[in-house]
Design a protein around this motif. Structure first.
Motif, PDB file in Angstrom:
ATOM      1  N   ARG A 109     -45.735  61.733  16.997  1.00  0.00           N
ATOM      2  CA  ARG A 109     -47.186  61.924  17.097  1.00  0.00           C
ATOM      3  C   ARG A 109     -47.547  63.156  17.905  1.00  0.00           C
ATOM      4  NH1 ARG A 109     -47.305  56.198  17.830  1.00  0.00           N
ATOM      5  NH2 ARG A 109     -47.382  56.525  20.091  1.00  0.00           N
ATOM      6  N   GLU A 110     -46.690  63.530  18.839  1.00  0.00           N
ATOM      7  CA  GLU A 110     -47.000  64.661  19.726  1.00  0.00           C
ATOM      8  C   GLU A 110     -46.447  65.993  19.212  1.00  0.00           C
ATOM      9  OE1 GLU A 110     -48.982  64.453  22.193  1.00  0.00           O
ATOM     10  OE2 GLU A 110     -49.192  62.281  22.205  1.00  0.00           O
ATOM     11  N   LEU A 111     -45.754  65.977  18.096  1.00  0.00           N
ATOM     12  CA  LEU A 111     -45.180  67.220  17.567  1.00  0.00           C
ATOM     13  C   LEU A 111     -46.234  68.008  16.785  1.00  0.00           C
ATOM     14  CD1 LEU A 111     -41.616  66.093  16.417  1.00  0.00           C
ATOM     15  CD2 LEU A 111     -42.184  67.672  18.280  1.00  0.00           C
ATOM     16  N   ARG A 112     -47.197  68.531  17.513  1.00  0.00           N
ATOM     17  CA  ARG A 112     -48.236  69.370  16.926  1.00  0.00           C
ATOM     18  C   ARG A 112     -48.647  70.408  17.963  1.00  0.00           C
ATOM     19  NH1 ARG A 112     -50.759  64.771  18.833  1.00  0.00           N
ATOM     20  NH2 ARG A 112     -52.702  65.187  19.968  1.00  0.00           N
ATOM     21  N   ARG A 113     -49.131  71.531  17.511  1.00  0.00           N
ATOM     22  CA  ARG A 113     -49.359  72.667  18.394  1.00  0.00           C
ATOM     23  C   ARG A 113     -50.406  72.395  19.466  1.00  0.00           C
ATOM     24  NH1 ARG A 113     -48.581  78.048  18.929  1.00  0.00           N
ATOM     25  NH2 ARG A 113     -50.306  79.287  19.755  1.00  0.00           N
ATOM     26  N   ASP A 114     -51.422  71.577  19.151  1.00  0.00           N
ATOM     27  CA  ASP A 114     -52.493  71.348  20.117  1.00  0.00           C
ATOM     28  C   ASP A 114     -52.197  70.200  21.077  1.00  0.00           C
ATOM     29  OD1 ASP A 114     -52.603  69.406  18.166  1.00  0.00           O
ATOM     30  OD2 ASP A 114     -54.790  69.223  18.245  1.00  0.00           O
ATOM     31  N   SER A 115     -51.013  69.601  20.983  1.00  0.00           N
ATOM     32  CA  SER A 115     -50.668  68.493  21.866  1.00  0.00           C
ATOM     33  C   SER A 115     -50.263  69.017  23.245  1.00  0.00           C
ATOM     34  CB  SER A 115     -49.506  67.690  21.274  1.00  0.00           C
ATOM     35  OG  SER A 115     -48.937  66.834  22.244  1.00  0.00           O
ATOM     36  N   PRO A 116     -50.831  68.485  24.335  1.00  0.00           N
ATOM     37  CA  PRO A 116     -50.405  68.892  25.677  1.00  0.00           C
ATOM     38  C   PRO A 116     -48.930  68.625  25.936  1.00  0.00           C
ATOM     39  CG  PRO A 116     -52.485  67.698  25.786  1.00  0.00           C
ATOM     40  CD  PRO A 116     -51.977  67.555  24.386  1.00  0.00           C
ATOM     41  N   VAL A 117     -48.403  67.530  25.374  1.00  0.00           N
ATOM     42  CA  VAL A 117     -46.988  67.215  25.577  1.00  0.00           C
ATOM     43  C   VAL A 117     -46.113  68.243  24.873  1.00  0.00           C
ATOM     44  CG1 VAL A 117     -45.182  65.518  25.095  1.00  0.00           C
ATOM     45  CG2 VAL A 117     -47.419  64.752  25.900  1.00  0.00           C
ATOM     46  N   MET A 146     -43.037  71.180  36.944  1.00  0.00           N
ATOM     47  CA  MET A 146     -43.890  71.312  35.763  1.00  0.00           C
ATOM     48  C   MET A 146     -44.332  69.952  35.237  1.00  0.00           C
ATOM     49  SD  MET A 146     -42.085  74.490  33.754  1.00  0.00           S
ATOM     50  CE  MET A 146     -43.371  74.620  32.514  1.00  0.00           C
ATOM     51  N   ARG A 147     -45.622  69.884  34.918  1.00  0.00           N
ATOM     52  CA  ARG A 147     -46.241  68.702  34.344  1.00  0.00           C
ATOM     53  C   ARG A 147     -47.097  69.137  33.157  1.00  0.00           C
ATOM     54  NH1 ARG A 147     -42.848  66.837  36.910  1.00  0.00           N
ATOM     55  NH2 ARG A 147     -42.923  65.167  38.469  1.00  0.00           N
ATOM     56  N   PRO A 148     -47.509  68.207  32.293  1.00  0.00           N
ATOM     57  CA  PRO A 148     -48.287  68.615  31.119  1.00  0.00           C
ATOM     58  C   PRO A 148     -49.665  69.174  31.432  1.00  0.00           C
ATOM     59  CG  PRO A 148     -47.246  66.488  30.745  1.00  0.00           C
ATOM     60  CD  PRO A 148     -47.056  66.810  32.189  1.00  0.00           C
ATOM     61  N   ASP A 149     -50.193  68.993  32.660  1.00  0.00           N
ATOM     62  CA  ASP A 149     -51.534  69.475  32.977  1.00  0.00           C
ATOM     63  C   ASP A 149     -51.486  70.532  34.065  1.00  0.00           C
ATOM     64  OD1 ASP A 149     -52.544  67.843  35.722  1.00  0.00           O
ATOM     65  OD2 ASP A 149     -50.956  66.885  34.576  1.00  0.00           O
ATOM     66  N   PHE A 150     -52.543  71.321  34.131  1.00  0.00           N
ATOM     67  CA  PHE A 150     -52.637  72.468  35.030  1.00  0.00           C
ATOM     68  C   PHE A 150     -52.580  72.051  36.499  1.00  0.00           C
ATOM     69  CE2 PHE A 150     -55.871  74.479  37.744  1.00  0.00           C
ATOM     70  CZ  PHE A 150     -55.320  75.728  37.942  1.00  0.00           C
ATOM     71  N   HIS A 151     -53.429  71.110  36.892  1.00  0.00           N
ATOM     72  CA  HIS A 151     -53.602  70.825  38.315  1.00  0.00           C
ATOM     73  C   HIS A 151     -52.320  70.302  38.948  1.00  0.00           C
ATOM     74  CE1 HIS A 151     -55.956  69.920  41.916  1.00  0.00           C
ATOM     75  NE2 HIS A 151     -55.295  68.778  41.980  1.00  0.00           N
ATOM     76  N   ARG A 152     -51.673  69.344  38.301  1.00  0.00           N
ATOM     77  CA  ARG A 152     -50.455  68.776  38.897  1.00  0.00           C
ATOM     78  C   ARG A 152     -49.323  69.791  38.928  1.00  0.00           C
ATOM     79  NH1 ARG A 152     -48.962  63.246  36.121  1.00  0.00           N
ATOM     80  NH2 ARG A 152     -49.676  64.352  34.265  1.00  0.00           N
ATOM     81  N   THR A 153     -49.234  70.652  37.927  1.00  0.00           N
ATOM     82  CA  THR A 153     -48.184  71.677  37.939  1.00  0.00           C
ATOM     83  C   THR A 153     -48.358  72.608  39.127  1.00  0.00           C
ATOM     84  OG1 THR A 153     -47.887  71.610  35.542  1.00  0.00           O
ATOM     85  CG2 THR A 153     -47.228  73.626  36.664  1.00  0.00           C
TER      86      THR A 153
END
Length: 752
Positions: free
Chosen positions: A392-400, A437-444
């Motif tokens: 399900r996450e194998l798409r370009r717009d997926s954060p994962v 590294m995490r999928p989102d900006f703030h935590r990274t």
């Protein structure tokens, strides 16, 4: 270049508070401000309960494998054993509902496999770099399963980078992999032999859910329309899902109270609401407040029982309040029905609490029977679930997916750059990148700052001790174990503080192997800084901003809420078991959609990007409108009739109109078009014209739902000209706020 950020307001008069509140909601998040928030977040001490016994047991697992390996074999084997035991022990501290021994075994096996496979390809860059990239990409995609899987997978990348420098042959590589797996197995055996607060996390999750409903009841005493965050109930439901083997050993007290909290929540809301419950003033309101206070007291007692495992007491005054006097009861109509239902449910809660004198004083019908439980797949049956989640996450717009691409690129690039530097231990740079590294900006960014600061403090502390004690492998081994224990103890207080002792642990481990501190300390600091910088730069080059996803998340929440409201109405049109099951399923879907929106909304407020599709004001107003819509459906749910009860004419037609219009409006919101509520208005007018529309509660809540939908349309609807003007005004607000911040005339910064 601005997003939006909500901040607490100081104590002001009403007019100033309103003006300051608008300014706070519209304040842009520039890169400078975002970085300031990142530094604050990375260095914040999180208030949490420390678990020293768990830390002691896990540190003992490290000592058990490090000591014999150091005395009987060599420092290299001790380092491998320490890696397996330390990483597997750290994995058991992640938030997961599976048995910790299973997590330890899985982490140890993954670390051993990555070590051996990495060594097979480590001879040349042409073979190792593709393997590293593929392995890092797979570790990034593991976030599709959950945060625990993502974090454990990241540690396997670190293991591959570190331990390929230790073996000298395939046989030696197998031995090191076996020693690493032994470290994970040791942690699992210790968990099995010395269980500490068994089912503790599950108890806490359920107790937190009951305490949240208790707090909600208390707040309703003063604010009849107070909001409720369903996250504790969602967490408790997640914790309630168990494997068949867990179901056989789960304590009986963890079976029923969650459903009780679910049933009590809409009842207390309906009792407190002045539109469908107790009157706004007078004896009826006083009686409602007494019942709400008693409900909070009983639920808190049940929460204490579940958390601590011992019976809790309820104040005698609360038990007296729950006695219903048929002749002198001041509540009437729907309010009285809600009060009687609440007393009935609290009777079940009192049976759970096992309070002295409780039985016989209040109605206490038995709870729901049956032994069914929420099923969690076993590790083997989890494989197809993982495959579906990753697909399900194998798409370009997926954060994962974007996180996995960043992870693969940074790991290989960091390895190449560090290999060209005149420094040893070049693997520290890619390891630093991978672990922050995490999928989102703030935590990274927050973790990058925290890791660097923690590393500086840790290596300074360890260096001072190394210089004072002199070279001694056995002393360094003991200090490494102590540092590991302190790192485990502080693991939930903040990444920087745990990382401080992790850095000290690494320095002592290298000192145990004969590395001089004059080499390791500068290298560790420089390479950690390089790895953190690469991680932060990767997010700038290939970001996965949440701000553009707000319209889609809002649309999902709207459609889910529409289906939930329609499912509730169908229980009025035709009360039966199938409709009740559909209502429950729709409620859970609505909660998931709301949680997804809230997560995206919170992250978007911290991103230094310009709003797209929804401005900050529109997002906040739309959120409040949908909360009101969901609350109206919840109040309606509290009065759902039993099977074979009298049907409510018009409910089915209004349900169809709601579901159809909200589904089409969700598409409109996603495509930045204006929603339309034509069918809803038509169905409501037809309901008004009917000879009798049954329950006044459902009719009143239908009006509230229509009003909430109109508020939503007002929040997101714009003509093409208004869109252009709104975009220009948003840009002007950003520039004005930046200018005001520069000359000091902007709103005062609150909250540190």
């Amino acid at each position: 270049m601005g997003g939006f950020l909500v901040r607490p307001l100081p104590h002001l008069d009403q007019a100033d508070a309103t003006r300051q509140g608008v300014a706070a909601r519209l304040r842009p998040v520039t890169w400078l401000r975002a970085f300031g928030e990142v530094v604050r977040s990375g260095l914040t001490i999180e208030e949490t309960r420390l678990e020293p016994l768990l830390a002691l047991r896990t540190a003992a697992g490290v000592a058990i494998v490090v000591g014999p390996a150091l005395w009987l074999v060599s420092p290299a084997y001790a380092a491998s054993a320490a890696l397996g035991a330390y990483s597997a022990g750290g994995a058991t501290f992640q938030r997961t509902w599976r048995p910790r021994k299973v997590i330890a075994l899985g982490a140890g096996a993954g670390l051993a496999l990555s070590t051996f496979v990495g060594y097979l390809a480590a001879g040349r860059l042409v073979t190792f770099l593709p393997l590293l990239a593929v392995w890092a990409f797979a570790a990034g995609m593991a976030w599709a399963v959950g945060s625990t899987a993502g974090i454990v997978a990241a540690t396997t990348v670190g293991s591959m980078l570190v331990t390929i420098t230790l073996p000298t042959s395939i046989g030696r590589a197998l031995e090191h992999a076996g020693v690493i797996a032994l470290g994970g197995a040791t942690q699992a055996v210790l968990i099995l032999l010395f269980p500490i607060r068994r089912w503790g996390a599950h108890r806490d999750a359920l107790a937190d859910a009951l305490a949240a409903v208790a707090d909600y009841a208390r707040r309703l005493r003063h604010d009849p329309t107070a909001p409720f965050d369903p996250e504790p109930l969602m967490t408790a439901r997640d914790a309630a899902a168990v494997t068949p083997s867990q179901a056989r050993t789960r304590p009986s007290v963890l079976h029923g109270p969650r459903g009780l909290a679910e049933r009590i929540r809409p009842v207390v809301a309906a009792l407190a609401d002045p539109d469908v419950g107790a009157p706004a003033e007078g004896p009826g309101r006083d009686r409602a407040r007494e019942l709400l206070d008693a409900a909070a007291d009983v639920l808190d007692a049940v929460a204490r029982l579940i958390r601590r495992g011992i019976p809790a007491e309820v104040r005698p005054g609360s038990l007296d309040v729950l006695r219903v006097d048929e002749e002198h009861e001041v509540l009437e109509g729907p309010a009285r029905q809600a009060a009687e239902r609440l007393v009935e449910l609290l009777g079940e809660a009192l049976e759970i609490a096992d309070c002295g004198g409780a039985r016989g004083r209040t109605p206490t019908p038995p709870g729901p029977a049956g032994t069914q439980f929420l099923v969690r797949p076993t590790m083997l049956r989890l494989v197809p679930v993982v495959v579906r989640a990753v697909r399900r996450e194998l798409r370009r717009d997926s954060p994962v997916f974007r996180h996995a691409v960043r992870l693969a690129a940074v790991a290989t690039l960091g390895y190449l750059i560090a290999a060209r530097l005149p420094l040893g231990h070049g693997y520290w740079a890619p390891i630093a990148s991978v672990m922050v590294m995490r999928p989102d900006f703030h935590r990274t960014y927050a973790r990058a700052v925290a890791r660097f600061v923690g590393t500086l403090a840790g290596v300074a502390l360890a260096t001072g001790m190394v210089r004072a004690l002199g070279p001694d492998a056995h002393v360094f081994g003991a200090l490494a174990v102590v540092s590991a224990g302190l790192s485990y103890t502080l693991i939930r207080t903040g990444y920087a503080y745990s990382q401080c002792f992790t850095a000290a642990y690494v320095v002592f481990l290298l000192g145990m192997g004969g590395q001089a501190w004059e080499q390791t300390v500068p290298e560790r600091v420089v390479l950690t800084l390089l790895g953190g910088a690469l991680a932060m730069l990767a997010y700038v080059v290939f970001p996965a901003w949440e701000t553009p996803r707000l319209p889609g998340r809002l649309a999902d929440w709207l459609a889910a809420n529409g289906h939930y409201a329609a499912a509730v109405l169908r229980n009025y049109a035709e009360p039966n078991r199938e409709h009740h099951t559909d209502m429950r399923r729709a409620l859970l879907a609505s909660r998931e959609a709301r949680a997804a929106w809230q997560e995206t909304y919170d992250r978007a407020r911290q991103e230094p990007v310009r709003p797209r599709g929804l401005t900050s004001r529109e997002a906040q107003e739309a959120q409040e409108a949908l909360k009101g819509f969901g609350r109206a459906a919840m109040l309606m749910e509290s009065h759902v009739p039993q099977a074979d009860s009298r049907v409510v004419p018009g409910a089915e037609r209004f349900a169809e109109a709601l579901e159809t219009d909200t589904a089409k409006a969700a598409v409109a919101v996603r495509e930045h078009r204006n929603p339309d509520w034509g069918r809803v208005e038509e169905a409501l007018h037809a309901w008004e014209d009917a000879a009798g529309y049954g329950s006044p509660v459902v009719r009143r809540e239908a009006e509230l739902q229509k009003r909430a939908l109109e508020d939503l349309a007002t929040a997101v609807s714009r003509t093409p000209l208004e869109r252009d003007v709104g975009s220009a005004r948003e840009e002007q607000r950003v520039q004005a706020a930046v200018a005001a911040e520069g000359d000091g005339s902007g709103p005062a910064h609150q909250g540190g």
